[in-house]
Design an enzyme around this catalytic site. Structure first.
Site, PDB file in Angstrom:
ATOM      1  N   THR A 157     -52.833 -47.841  46.388  1.00  0.00           N
ATOM      2  CA  THR A 157     -52.784 -46.385  46.529  1.00  0.00           C
ATOM      3  C   THR A 157     -53.074 -45.971  47.962  1.00  0.00           C
ATOM      4  OG1 THR A 157     -53.532 -46.121  44.244  1.00  0.00           O
ATOM      5  CG2 THR A 157     -53.685 -44.182  45.653  1.00  0.00           C
TER       6      THR A 157
ATOM      7  N   SER B 245     -54.811 -47.040  52.059  1.00  0.00           N
ATOM      8  CA  SER B 245     -55.202 -48.067  53.028  1.00  0.00           C
ATOM      9  C   SER B 245     -56.519 -47.661  53.652  1.00  0.00           C
ATOM     10  CB  SER B 245     -54.139 -48.189  54.121  1.00  0.00           C
ATOM     11  OG  SER B 245     -52.947 -48.676  53.554  1.00  0.00           O
TER      12      SER B 245
ATOM     13  N   GLY C 227     -55.922 -61.985  44.450  1.00  0.00           N
ATOM     14  CA  GLY C 227     -55.811 -60.845  45.359  1.00  0.00           C
ATOM     15  C   GLY C 227     -56.792 -61.006  46.512  1.00  0.00           C
ATOM     16  N   LEU C 228     -56.312 -60.826  47.731  1.00  0.00           N
ATOM     17  CA  LEU C 228     -57.190 -61.027  48.882  1.00  0.00           C
ATOM     18  C   LEU C 228     -58.276 -59.955  48.960  1.00  0.00           C
ATOM     19  CD1 LEU C 228     -54.744 -62.361  51.601  1.00  0.00           C
ATOM     20  CD2 LEU C 228     -56.432 -63.635  50.253  1.00  0.00           C
ATOM     21  N   ASP C 229     -58.018 -58.793  48.344  1.00  0.00           N
ATOM     22  CA  ASP C 229     -59.083 -57.774  48.284  1.00  0.00           C
ATOM     23  C   ASP C 229     -60.228 -58.278  47.403  1.00  0.00           C
ATOM     24  OD1 ASP C 229     -57.455 -57.570  45.993  1.00  0.00           O
ATOM     25  OD2 ASP C 229     -57.585 -55.385  45.883  1.00  0.00           O
ATOM     26  N   ARG C 230     -59.894 -58.969  46.317  1.00  0.00           N
ATOM     27  CA  ARG C 230     -60.935 -59.519  45.439  1.00  0.00           C
ATOM     28  C   ARG C 230     -61.729 -60.597  46.185  1.00  0.00           C
ATOM     29  NH1 ARG C 230     -58.092 -61.414  40.060  1.00  0.00           N
ATOM     30  NH2 ARG C 230     -60.248 -61.539  39.294  1.00  0.00           N
TER      31      ARG C 230
ATOM     32  N   ASP D 139     -64.443 -52.943  40.783  1.00  0.00           N
ATOM     33  CA  ASP D 139     -63.645 -52.111  41.691  1.00  0.00           C
ATOM     34  C   ASP D 139     -62.822 -51.146  40.859  1.00  0.00           C
ATOM     35  OD1 ASP D 139     -61.804 -51.009  43.508  1.00  0.00           O
ATOM     36  OD2 ASP D 139     -61.751 -52.841  44.709  1.00  0.00           O
TER      37      ASP D 139
ATOM     38  N   THR E  70     -54.077 -31.791  22.344  1.00  0.00           N
ATOM     39  CA  THR E  70     -53.350 -32.905  22.967  1.00  0.00           C
ATOM     40  C   THR E  70     -53.953 -33.268  24.320  1.00  0.00           C
ATOM     41  OG1 THR E  70     -51.330 -32.266  21.842  1.00  0.00           O
ATOM     42  CG2 THR E  70     -51.073 -33.653  23.794  1.00  0.00           C
TER      43      THR E  70
HETATM   44  N1  LIG Z   1     -49.918 -42.743  41.671  1.00  0.00           N
HETATM   45  C1  LIG Z   1     -51.145 -43.178  41.454  1.00  0.00           C
HETATM   46  N2  LIG Z   1     -51.324 -44.296  40.720  1.00  0.00           N
HETATM   47  C2  LIG Z   1     -52.564 -44.758  40.483  1.00  0.00           C
HETATM   48  N3  LIG Z   1     -53.671 -44.161  40.942  1.00  0.00           N
HETATM   49  C3  LIG Z   1     -53.555 -43.033  41.677  1.00  0.00           C
HETATM   50  C4  LIG Z   1     -52.295 -42.503  41.967  1.00  0.00           C
HETATM   51  N4  LIG Z   1     -52.482 -41.400  42.716  1.00  0.00           N
HETATM   52  C5  LIG Z   1     -53.794 -41.249  42.893  1.00  0.00           C
HETATM   53  N5  LIG Z   1     -54.474 -42.205  42.261  1.00  0.00           N
HETATM   54  C6  LIG Z   1     -55.941 -42.258  42.253  1.00  0.00           C
HETATM   55  O1  LIG Z   1     -56.391 -43.211  43.184  1.00  0.00           O
HETATM   56  C7  LIG Z   1     -57.276 -44.126  42.560  1.00  0.00           C
HETATM   57  C8  LIG Z   1     -57.130 -45.424  43.280  1.00  0.00           C
HETATM   58  O2  LIG Z   1     -57.020 -45.202  44.689  1.00  0.00           O
HETATM   59  P1  LIG Z   1     -58.232 -45.002  45.637  1.00  0.00           P
HETATM   60  O3  LIG Z   1     -57.781 -45.021  47.028  1.00  0.00           O
HETATM   61  O4  LIG Z   1     -59.001 -43.817  45.204  1.00  0.00           O
HETATM   62  O5  LIG Z   1     -59.010 -46.284  45.300  1.00  0.00           O
HETATM   63  P2  LIG Z   1     -58.823 -47.631  46.027  1.00  0.00           P
HETATM   64  O6  LIG Z   1     -59.995 -48.402  45.609  1.00  0.00           O
HETATM   65  O7  LIG Z   1     -58.622 -47.400  47.471  1.00  0.00           O
HETATM   66  O8  LIG Z   1     -57.491 -48.207  45.396  1.00  0.00           O
HETATM   67  P3  LIG Z   1     -56.522 -49.279  46.027  1.00  0.00           P
HETATM   68  O9  LIG Z   1     -57.381 -50.205  46.853  1.00  0.00           O
HETATM   69  O10 LIG Z   1     -55.954 -49.931  44.830  1.00  0.00           O
HETATM   70  O11 LIG Z   1     -55.561 -48.504  46.850  1.00  0.00           O
HETATM   71  C9  LIG Z   1     -56.826 -44.102  41.112  1.00  0.00           C
HETATM   72  O12 LIG Z   1     -57.705 -44.531  40.140  1.00  0.00           O
HETATM   73  C10 LIG Z   1     -56.526 -42.620  40.938  1.00  0.00           C
HETATM   74  O13 LIG Z   1     -57.644 -41.861  40.633  1.00  0.00           O
HETATM   75  C1  LIG Z   2     -55.554 -56.788  41.038  1.00  0.00           C
HETATM   76  C2  LIG Z   2     -55.238 -56.125  42.373  1.00  0.00           C
HETATM   77  C3  LIG Z   2     -53.971 -55.296  42.258  1.00  0.00           C
HETATM   78  C4  LIG Z   2     -56.419 -55.199  42.692  1.00  0.00           C
HETATM   79  O1  LIG Z   2     -56.216 -54.530  43.889  1.00  0.00           O
HETATM   80  C5  LIG Z   2     -55.092 -57.194  43.503  1.00  0.00           C
HETATM   81  O2  LIG Z   2     -56.293 -57.896  43.642  1.00  0.00           O
HETATM   82  C6  LIG Z   2     -53.966 -58.148  43.242  1.00  0.00           C
HETATM   83  O3  LIG Z   2     -52.831 -57.844  43.475  1.00  0.00           O
HETATM   84  N1  LIG Z   2     -54.300 -59.389  42.740  1.00  0.00           N
HETATM   85  C7  LIG Z   2     -53.360 -60.443  42.505  1.00  0.00           C
HETATM   86  C8  LIG Z   2     -53.628 -61.158  41.225  1.00  0.00           C
HETATM   87  C9  LIG Z   2     -54.967 -61.848  41.141  1.00  0.00           C
HETATM   88  O4  LIG Z   2     -55.958 -61.389  41.723  1.00  0.00           O
HETATM   89  O5  LIG Z   2     -55.031 -62.910  40.476  1.00  0.00           O
END
Ligand SMILES: Nc1ncnc2c1ncn2[C@@H]1O[C@H](COP(=O)(O)OP(=O)(O)OP(=O)(O)O)[C@@H](O)[C@H]1O
Ligand SMILES: CC(C)(CO)[C@@H](O)C(=O)NCCC(=O)O
Ligand SMILES: [K+]
Length: 247
Positions: free
Chosen positions: A11, A13, A93-96, A116, A172
């Site tokens: 979502t 950077s 995932g390299l973030d993990r 996360d 709903t």
């Molecule tokens: N199109 C979208 N799809 C999914 N989440 C979205 C979207 N638009 C906004 N979001 C919001 O952004 C959150 C994830 O992005 P955010 O930047 O807040 O977290 P993040 O930890 O930086 O995520 P990532 O590292 O995955 O980009 C979601 O849970 C949601 O609340």
């Molecule tokens: C699960 C996400 C999308 C979380 O940002 C990322 O870590 C990812 O793309 N992982 C690859 C799959 C794995 O971690 O095994």
């Protein structure tokens, strides 16, 4: 040494500049380009750069960083002492991985559950003796709203307002909000309880754009004192790769 760390998520950077282990700058961007990086490199007189990207490849950015900084390619091979038992280490995932490196440095010899709440919700557990056996990948909060609308004829698309309390599902709209938010709250509680039963001294590290949902839901729980909110875990882990090798 000044390090530019970049975390490209699905979502947003996130970018930070560290001077050794001190964060000097942090910002969240919908996307990043060369012009942005160039201005940061100049303003902060950046030496090294490192990148985690779990979104589509951006080869141009890597080429740019290689040309303008001492660029350190990031992979699971960059390891500060974690025993990595993930069976598909090449697709982790390299973030993990970066978050694991961060907690390994910040809370050495302490069991940590890293949660996360971003585009996806991930759960990763690092034992006190620094063993990583894997974790779980689940749907993020907004993604659940998106999926309900996408795969049905009658359900409306709701954009989650982060200030909403979990409502009773009396129509709903509130039925959807209740299902998603109570579903996430119960899921979080389930994952935390499972680890808490094994080790009631563990730290619960929470990060990601939706971290506050967890903090709010569990502020009165028995494990509340063990919850630590750190929005910068990925960036700190990336910086640790450089700090560990070069400082
Ligand atoms: N199109 C979208 N799809 C999914 N989440 C979205 C979207 N638009 C906004 N979001 C919001 O952004 C959150 C994830 O992005 P955010 O930047 O807040 O977290 P993040 O930890 O930086 O995520 P990532 O590292 O995955 O980009 C979601 O849970 C949601 O609340
Ligand atoms: C699960 C996400 C999308 C979380 O940002 C990322 O870590 C990812 O793309 N992982 C690859 C799959 C794995 O971690 O095994
Ligand atoms: K995909």
């Amino acid at each position: 040494m000044r390090n530019l760390t970049i975390d490209i998520g699905n979502t947003n950077s996130k970018v930070a500049v560290f001077e050794d282990r001190e964060m000097r700058f942090h910002e969240v961007f919908p996307s990043i380009d060369e012009a942005l990086l160039k201005s940061l490199i100049t303003e902060y007189d950046v030496d090294c750069a490192i990148l985690s990207n779990v979104n589509h490849a951006q080869d141009g950015l890597v080429t740019f960083l290689q040309a303008n900084t001492r660029y350190i390619p990031f992979s699971v091979e960059k390891n500060t002492g974690i025993q990595n038992n993930y069976k598909s280490a090449g697709t982790l995932g390299l973030d993990r991985w970066a978050k694991l490196l961060a907690v390994h440095r910040l809370y050495a010899n302490t069991a940590c559950l890293i949660i996360d709440l971003g585009t996806c919700i991930t759960y990763d557990y690092l034992s006190a003796d620094a063993r990583y056996d894997g974790g779980s990948i689940s749907l993020g909060i907004q993604m659940r709203f998106n999926a309900l609308a996408h795969y049905t004829g009658n359900l409306p698309h709701l954009k989650w307002d982060r200030n909403t309390e979990i409502p009773a599902g009396t129509d709903t709209q509130t039925a959807i909000i209740s299902g998603v938010l109570q579903g996430v709250a119960s899921e979080l509680e389930g994952f935390i309880n499972q680890k808490y039963k094994e080790n009631d001294t563990l730290k619960i590290m929470v990060t990601g754009g939706d971290a506050r949902f967890l903090l709010e839901q569990f502020k009165n729980s028995i494990f509340a004192p063990q919850i630590i909110h750190d929005p910068y875990l990925v960036l700190k882990g990336l910086n640790e790769v450089i700090a560990f090798e070069y400082v």
